[in-house]
Design an enzyme around this catalytic site. Structure first.
Site, PDB file in Angstrom:
ATOM      1  N   CYS A 124       0.832  -1.204   0.000  1.00  0.00           N
ATOM      2  CA  CYS A 124       0.000   0.000   0.000  1.00  0.00           C
ATOM      3  C   CYS A 124       0.859   1.243   0.000  1.00  0.00           C
ATOM      4  CB  CYS A 124      -0.917   0.009   1.225  1.00  0.00           C
ATOM      5  SG  CYS A 124      -1.892   1.509   1.360  1.00  0.00           S
ATOM      6  N   LEU A 267      -5.781  -5.219 -19.743  1.00  0.00           N
ATOM      7  CA  LEU A 267      -5.026  -5.267 -20.996  1.00  0.00           C
ATOM      8  C   LEU A 267      -4.272  -6.586 -21.058  1.00  0.00           C
ATOM      9  CD1 LEU A 267      -3.931  -4.199 -23.615  1.00  0.00           C
ATOM     10  CD2 LEU A 267      -2.435  -2.653 -22.352  1.00  0.00           C
ATOM     11  N   ARG A 268      -4.873  -7.549 -21.709  1.00  0.00           N
ATOM     12  CA  ARG A 268      -4.298  -8.892 -21.806  1.00  0.00           C
ATOM     13  C   ARG A 268      -4.586  -9.457 -23.191  1.00  0.00           C
ATOM     14  NH1 ARG A 268      -7.376 -11.314 -16.472  1.00  0.00           N
ATOM     15  NH2 ARG A 268      -6.721  -9.692 -14.985  1.00  0.00           N
ATOM     16  N   GLY A 269      -3.566 -10.050 -23.806  1.00  0.00           N
ATOM     17  CA  GLY A 269      -3.781 -10.661 -25.108  1.00  0.00           C
ATOM     18  C   GLY A 269      -4.254  -9.633 -26.117  1.00  0.00           C
ATOM     19  N   ARG A 271      -7.304  -7.918 -25.822  1.00  0.00           N
ATOM     20  CA  ARG A 271      -8.470  -7.218 -25.307  1.00  0.00           C
ATOM     21  C   ARG A 271      -8.078  -6.231 -24.211  1.00  0.00           C
ATOM     22  NH1 ARG A 271     -10.649  -9.260 -20.443  1.00  0.00           N
ATOM     23  NH2 ARG A 271      -9.575 -11.101 -19.634  1.00  0.00           N
TER      24      ARG A 271
END
Length: 283
Positions: A124, A267-269, A271
């Protein structure tokens, strides 16, 4: 295999498909770093302890630069005249853990006005601050409206470009990363740390050191989720687009909207989701 700075080796019990074996495993280091300030006019210099943060050793100088900037203590790299380690670590095999930052004589520091206790942990970056409202009021740069614009292919390439540079993560699987990209979508800098806020501070500090500041024509992508403090740090540096592998919090989205930023999650692959600022995404 030679272990990189910030990694330790430990013999652990591996259990796979009912079989067990003792073998060496790489573990990301997490150690305290105390940041001290030297400030004031010549002949009246003061030394004060500012903060203790749990970090991955290595890149301590840029971590301190970024931390001082995102806390509103400095506004440019030239306000720091020197950074050096001055204390020994808790164990002989560890890195030094006390860092002294020398500020220029004309850089004002008012510890009373800071009005916060600077203790952060690796989980944190907002712990110890007096209030969320104080975070909202400290801002040095704002993104330029509607600029720059990134294409889908550029945005989708961010994670792939990062994956080839995350050396500590590749060895340990237990580290966060923050990377910057230019307006053409090309990776500029990448920093890693056990703390997501430390990785961001290291990245901002490195950008400060190399004079590519403010970051109004750059994008940043981070591992993990998008928290309030990551948006705050990016906004202070003028970052127009901030993306992450994970999800944003509601407060992160609200802050990004108020600062005119583009916020992208998951934000992966091939998409991703655009939570605000879609004018910077060329569809």
């Amino acid at each position: 295999m030679q272990l990189a700075t910030g990694i330790k080796s430990k013999i652990v019990l591996h259990i796979r498909n009912g079989n067990q074996e003792k073998k060496a495993d790489a573990i990301a280091c997490e150690e305290p770093l105390e940041i001290k300030l030297a400030f004031g006019p010549a002949g009246q210099r003061e030394h004060r302890s500012l903060a203790i943060t749990m970090r991955t050793p290595g890149q301590d100088e840029v971590l301190a630069l970024g931390f001082l900037f995102t806390e509103g203590i400095i506004g440019r790299a030239t306000e720091v005249t020197g950074i050096r380690h001055v204390g020994q670590a808790l164990s002989p095999e560890s890195a030094e853990n006390i860092l002294l930052v020398e500020l220029s004589p004309d850089t004002p520091v008012d510890f009373e006005q800071l009005n916060r206790h600077f203790y952060t942990s690796s989980s944190c970056g907002v712990c110890g601050k007096a209030s969320i409202e104080m975070l909202r009021t400290v801002n040095l740069y704002y993104p330029q409206q509607g600029f720059p614009v990134f294409s889908l292919s550029q945005i989708l390439s961010f994670q792939q470009q990062m994956s080839g540079k995350q050396n500590l993560f590749d060895q340990t699987g237990g580290i966060h990363a923050a990377a910057s990209f230019d307006e053409n979508g090309k990776l500029l800098f990448l920093q890693e740390d056990v703390g997501r806020h430390n990785a961001m501070d290291k990245l901002i500090g490195q950008t400060l050191r190399f004079g590519q500041f403010p970051m109004r024509n750059q994008a940043i992508m981070v591992s993990g989720r998008l928290s309030f403090e990551l948006v705050q740090k990016a906004a202070m540096a003028g970052v127009p687009l901030l993306a992450a592998v994970g999800a944003p919090s509601s407060l992160a989205v609200e802050l990004a909207e108020s600062h005119g930023m583009t916020l992208i999650g998951f934000l992966r692959g091939k998409r991703f989701n655009v939570y605000c600022g879609q004018e910077r995404v060329k569809l």
